[in-house]
Structure formats: structure tokens, C-alpha cells
Design a protein around this motif. Structure first.
Motif, PDB file in Angstrom:
ATOM      1  N   ALA A 186       1.117 -10.115   4.040  1.00 22.90           N
ATOM      2  CA  ALA A 186       1.499 -10.735   5.311  1.00 22.90           C
ATOM      3  C   ALA A 186       1.998  -9.743   6.345  1.00 22.90           C
ATOM      4  O   ALA A 186       1.672  -9.855   7.526  1.00 22.90           O
ATOM      5  CB  ALA A 186       2.571 -11.797   5.065  1.00 22.90           C
ATOM      6  N   PHE A 187       2.821  -8.786   5.925  1.00 18.68           N
ATOM      7  CA  PHE A 187       3.482  -7.893   6.872  1.00 18.68           C
ATOM      8  C   PHE A 187       2.985  -6.455   6.814  1.00 18.68           C
ATOM      9  O   PHE A 187       3.382  -5.626   7.632  1.00 18.68           O
ATOM     10  CB  PHE A 187       4.995  -7.903   6.640  1.00 18.68           C
ATOM     11  CG  PHE A 187       5.669  -9.234   6.894  1.00 18.68           C
ATOM     12  CD1 PHE A 187       5.144 -10.175   7.762  1.00 18.68           C
ATOM     13  CD2 PHE A 187       6.867  -9.528   6.261  1.00 18.68           C
ATOM     14  CE1 PHE A 187       5.779 -11.389   8.002  1.00 18.68           C
ATOM     15  CE2 PHE A 187       7.521 -10.737   6.487  1.00 18.68           C
ATOM     16  CZ  PHE A 187       6.974 -11.668   7.356  1.00 18.68           C
ATOM     17  N   GLY A 188       2.160  -6.120   5.831  1.00 13.73           N
ATOM     18  CA  GLY A 188       1.629  -4.764   5.743  1.00 13.73           C
ATOM     19  C   GLY A 188       2.576  -3.757   5.127  1.00 13.73           C
ATOM     20  O   GLY A 188       2.409  -2.552   5.320  1.00 13.73           O
ATOM     21  N   PHE A 189       3.571  -4.223   4.368  1.00 14.03           N
ATOM     22  CA  PHE A 189       4.472  -3.295   3.689  1.00 14.03           C
ATOM     23  C   PHE A 189       3.703  -2.572   2.584  1.00 14.03           C
ATOM     24  O   PHE A 189       2.841  -3.153   1.936  1.00 14.03           O
ATOM     25  CB  PHE A 189       5.672  -4.026   3.096  1.00 14.03           C
ATOM     26  CG  PHE A 189       6.594  -4.653   4.113  1.00 14.03           C
ATOM     27  CD1 PHE A 189       6.425  -4.482   5.472  1.00 14.03           C
ATOM     28  CD2 PHE A 189       7.649  -5.433   3.689  1.00 14.03           C
ATOM     29  CE1 PHE A 189       7.280  -5.061   6.396  1.00 14.03           C
ATOM     30  CE2 PHE A 189       8.518  -6.023   4.599  1.00 14.03           C
ATOM     31  CZ  PHE A 189       8.328  -5.832   5.955  1.00 14.03           C
ATOM     32  N   GLU A 190       4.042  -1.304   2.369  1.00  7.62           N
ATOM     33  CA  GLU A 190       3.341  -0.470   1.397  1.00  7.62           C
ATOM     34  C   GLU A 190       4.123  -0.397   0.091  1.00  7.62           C
ATOM     35  O   GLU A 190       5.276   0.069   0.089  1.00  7.62           O
ATOM     36  CB  GLU A 190       3.172   0.945   1.956  1.00  7.62           C
ATOM     37  CG  GLU A 190       2.496   0.997   3.292  1.00  7.62           C
ATOM     38  CD  GLU A 190       1.046   1.390   3.201  1.00  7.62           C
ATOM     39  OE1 GLU A 190       0.654   1.974   2.186  1.00  7.62           O
ATOM     40  OE2 GLU A 190       0.324   1.097   4.158  1.00  7.62           O
ATOM     41  N   PRO A 191       3.536  -0.831  -1.029  1.00  2.00           N
ATOM     42  CA  PRO A 191       4.219  -0.708  -2.322  1.00  2.00           C
ATOM     43  C   PRO A 191       4.443   0.765  -2.674  1.00  2.00           C
ATOM     44  O   PRO A 191       3.553   1.593  -2.489  1.00  2.00           O
ATOM     45  CB  PRO A 191       3.243  -1.337  -3.308  1.00  2.00           C
ATOM     46  CG  PRO A 191       2.344  -2.194  -2.484  1.00  2.00           C
ATOM     47  CD  PRO A 191       2.251  -1.517  -1.143  1.00  2.00           C
ATOM     48  N   THR A 192       5.653   1.090  -3.140  1.00  2.00           N
ATOM     49  CA  THR A 192       5.935   2.470  -3.540  1.00  2.00           C
ATOM     50  C   THR A 192       6.533   2.582  -4.933  1.00  2.00           C
ATOM     51  O   THR A 192       6.452   3.637  -5.552  1.00  2.00           O
ATOM     52  CB  THR A 192       6.911   3.154  -2.560  1.00  2.00           C
ATOM     53  OG1 THR A 192       8.106   2.382  -2.465  1.00  2.00           O
ATOM     54  CG2 THR A 192       6.290   3.314  -1.184  1.00  2.00           C
ATOM     55  N   PHE A 193       7.151   1.495  -5.439  1.00  2.30           N
ATOM     56  CA  PHE A 193       7.857   1.621  -6.707  1.00  2.30           C
ATOM     57  C   PHE A 193       8.045   0.240  -7.323  1.00  2.30           C
ATOM     58  O   PHE A 193       8.538  -0.672  -6.651  1.00  2.30           O
ATOM     59  CB  PHE A 193       9.217   2.283  -6.452  1.00  2.30           C
ATOM     60  CG  PHE A 193      10.094   2.449  -7.659  1.00  2.30           C
ATOM     61  CD1 PHE A 193       9.715   3.259  -8.708  1.00  2.30           C
ATOM     62  CD2 PHE A 193      11.322   1.803  -7.719  1.00  2.30           C
ATOM     63  CE1 PHE A 193      10.548   3.419  -9.802  1.00  2.30           C
ATOM     64  CE2 PHE A 193      12.157   1.964  -8.808  1.00  2.30           C
ATOM     65  CZ  PHE A 193      11.767   2.775  -9.853  1.00  2.30           C
ATOM     66  N   VAL A 194       7.635   0.091  -8.570  1.00  3.75           N
ATOM     67  CA  VAL A 194       7.844  -1.148  -9.312  1.00  3.75           C
ATOM     68  C   VAL A 194       8.409  -0.788 -10.670  1.00  3.75           C
ATOM     69  O   VAL A 194       7.860   0.064 -11.372  1.00  3.75           O
ATOM     70  CB  VAL A 194       6.522  -1.939  -9.478  1.00  3.75           C
ATOM     71  CG1 VAL A 194       6.725  -3.144 -10.375  1.00  3.75           C
ATOM     72  CG2 VAL A 194       5.974  -2.368  -8.129  1.00  3.75           C
ATOM     73  N   LEU A 195       9.516  -1.433 -11.035  1.00  2.00           N
ATOM     74  CA  LEU A 195      10.148  -1.223 -12.337  1.00  2.00           C
ATOM     75  C   LEU A 195      10.111  -2.557 -13.081  1.00  2.00           C
ATOM     76  O   LEU A 195      10.697  -3.543 -12.620  1.00  2.00           O
ATOM     77  CB  LEU A 195      11.594  -0.753 -12.149  1.00  2.00           C
ATOM     78  CG  LEU A 195      12.405  -0.447 -13.396  1.00  2.00           C
ATOM     79  CD1 LEU A 195      11.818   0.752 -14.130  1.00  2.00           C
ATOM     80  CD2 LEU A 195      13.857  -0.182 -13.014  1.00  2.00           C
ATOM     81  N   LEU A 196       9.380  -2.587 -14.188  1.00  2.00           N
ATOM     82  CA  LEU A 196       9.258  -3.801 -14.986  1.00  2.00           C
ATOM     83  C   LEU A 196      10.115  -3.685 -16.240  1.00  2.00           C
ATOM     84  O   LEU A 196      10.205  -2.613 -16.842  1.00  2.00           O
ATOM     85  CB  LEU A 196       7.797  -4.030 -15.387  1.00  2.00           C
ATOM     86  CG  LEU A 196       6.801  -4.160 -14.236  1.00  2.00           C
ATOM     87  CD1 LEU A 196       5.375  -4.235 -14.770  1.00  2.00           C
ATOM     88  CD2 LEU A 196       7.112  -5.376 -13.381  1.00  2.00           C
ATOM     89  N   ASP A 197      10.716  -4.809 -16.657  1.00  2.00           N
ATOM     90  CA  ASP A 197      11.497  -4.796 -17.895  1.00  2.00           C
ATOM     91  C   ASP A 197      10.560  -4.973 -19.085  1.00  2.00           C
ATOM     92  O   ASP A 197       9.329  -5.054 -18.930  1.00  2.00           O
ATOM     93  CB  ASP A 197      12.614  -5.851 -17.854  1.00  2.00           C
ATOM     94  CG  ASP A 197      12.116  -7.284 -17.841  1.00  2.00           C
ATOM     95  OD1 ASP A 197      10.930  -7.545 -18.177  1.00  2.00           O
ATOM     96  OD2 ASP A 197      12.933  -8.170 -17.509  1.00  2.00           O
ATOM     97  N   ALA A 198      11.110  -5.042 -20.277  1.00  2.00           N
ATOM     98  CA  ALA A 198      10.321  -5.117 -21.508  1.00  2.00           C
ATOM     99  C   ALA A 198       9.447  -6.371 -21.562  1.00  2.00           C
ATOM    100  O   ALA A 198       8.412  -6.384 -22.233  1.00  2.00           O
ATOM    101  CB  ALA A 198      11.241  -5.067 -22.727  1.00  2.00           C
ATOM    102  N   ASP A 199       9.833  -7.414 -20.849  1.00  2.00           N
ATOM    103  CA  ASP A 199       9.059  -8.658 -20.820  1.00  2.00           C
ATOM    104  C   ASP A 199       8.078  -8.727 -19.655  1.00  2.00           C
ATOM    105  O   ASP A 199       7.434  -9.756 -19.440  1.00  2.00           O
ATOM    106  CB  ASP A 199      10.006  -9.862 -20.752  1.00  2.00           C
ATOM    107  CG  ASP A 199      10.895  -9.976 -21.979  1.00  2.00           C
ATOM    108  OD1 ASP A 199      10.397  -9.698 -23.096  1.00  2.00           O
ATOM    109  OD2 ASP A 199      12.084 -10.323 -21.812  1.00  2.00           O
ATOM    110  N   GLY A 200       7.978  -7.659 -18.878  1.00  2.00           N
ATOM    111  CA  GLY A 200       7.069  -7.632 -17.736  1.00  2.00           C
ATOM    112  C   GLY A 200       7.641  -8.246 -16.476  1.00  2.00           C
ATOM    113  O   GLY A 200       6.925  -8.416 -15.489  1.00  2.00           O
ATOM    114  N   ASN A 201       8.934  -8.574 -16.490  1.00  2.00           N
ATOM    115  CA  ASN A 201       9.584  -9.121 -15.296  1.00  2.00           C
ATOM    116  C   ASN A 201       9.928  -7.998 -14.331  1.00  2.00           C
ATOM    117  O   ASN A 201      10.218  -6.876 -14.748  1.00  2.00           O
ATOM    118  CB  ASN A 201      10.860  -9.874 -15.683  1.00  2.00           C
ATOM    119  CG  ASN A 201      10.564 -11.054 -16.569  1.00  2.00           C
ATOM    120  OD1 ASN A 201       9.680 -11.846 -16.282  1.00  2.00           O
ATOM    121  ND2 ASN A 201      11.290 -11.152 -17.670  1.00  2.00           N
TER     122      ASN A 201
END
Length: 157
Positions: free
Chosen positions: A29-44
Motif C-alpha cells: 500500500a505505501f511502498g515501504f521496503e522490507p529490511t529485517f524480519v525476525l521469526l520465532d521458533a513457531d514462525g511467528n
């Protein structure tokens, strides 16, 4: 980048009931650029960051009674996030992209007395975002005269 220290500056952290959905929506929607994703052991989603220009925003799940989405607060916001587009960017097209992605446009694009064209939108969980682009550079004297204000650097004691 996720693997190097952050530089000095400000960043906002925005809480959502469904942070994964919000992360994807903010990119579309806004064009924000993903830079970092941290997932827990369950994929959350444990933590994430996005960039827009030289700024970053953290997107996360609700994690305490003090960190809630407007969707769980009757739509109330205690702050809004302002995003400045680059000079020459088409804010009307940006608004239409946001609208097409499902944003609730609560203030259509309009040129302000200080020379920026702005619009306001609510995301699917009710966070309010303001977007602006400078369309006419004005001096503080010019916008003071037009808006009936007095511009200063500091408040008087």
C-alpha cells in the motif's frame, strides 16, 4: 540492513494484532521496503523493520497492555506517523495505490499553506498515516502570512 548497527536517529514502532499481514500490506500500500524480519521458533513474527527513504519503522505484534493496535482500542490513536515523499513524487498516485490496497483515505490530497501536498490514511487496523510532498518551497514568513502563524525555533520561557 539487519546485520549492522543502526545510525543515530528516530524510528517508530507500530503494534498490530496481525503484524505479518500488516508488514505485507505496508509494502504493497505505501511502498515501504522490507529490511529485517525476525521469526520465532513457531514462525511467528517476533520483530521486523521496514525502510522508506532514510527512515525506518518497526512493525510488531501487540505485546503488552501498553502496546496495542487501534483495532483493540476502539480505533483510537495516540500518535500518527508522517511520511515525507521525495520532491517530485506523485502524492496523488501514492494515495490511489494506498486506496486500491484498502486504505481508508480520511483526508484526500490537498496542498497546505506551508507548501506541502498531504493526505491522511488509516491502515486496516486503524493506524493513521500522513503522507506529504513539498510542491512549493515557502519561507516561514510566507507561510506565517498565509496561515496566520508565527514561526520560531524555540518556545519563549
Amino acid at each position: 540492513m539487519a546485520d549492522h548497527p543502526r545510525s543515530k536517529g528516530l524510528s517508530s514502532a507500530v503494534c498490530y494484532k496481525d503484524a505479518k499481514a500488516a508488514f505485507r500490506w505496508l509494502e504493497k500500500a505505501f511502498g515501504f521496503e522490507p529490511t529485517f524480519v525476525l521469526l520465532d521458533a513457531d514462525g511467528n513474527l517476533a520483530h521486523s523493520e521496514m525502510e522508506y527513504g532514510n527512515s525506518s519503522i518497526m512493525i510488531g505484534n501487540e505485546w503488552s497492555d501498553d502496546h496495542r493496535s487501534p483495532a483493540n482500542l476502539g480505533g483510537k490513536n495516540s500518535q500518527t506517523v508522517h511520511v515525507q515523499l521525495g520532491v517530485g513524487e506523485n502524492i496523488d498516485a501514492h494515495c490511489e495505490t494506498a486506496r486500491a490496497a484498502g486504505a481508508d483515505i480520511i483526508a484526500a490530497p490537498e496542498t497546505q499553506f506551508y507548501g506541502d501536498r498531504t493526505y491522511r490514511a488509516k491502515d486496516p487496523e486503524g493506524h493513521i498515516w500522513t503522507f506529504g510532498v513539498t510542491v512549493e518551497e515557502k519561507t516561514s514568513e510566507e507561510w506565517d502570512a498565509e496561515g496566520g502563524f508565527t514561526t520560531k525555533t524555540r518556545l519563549d520561557d
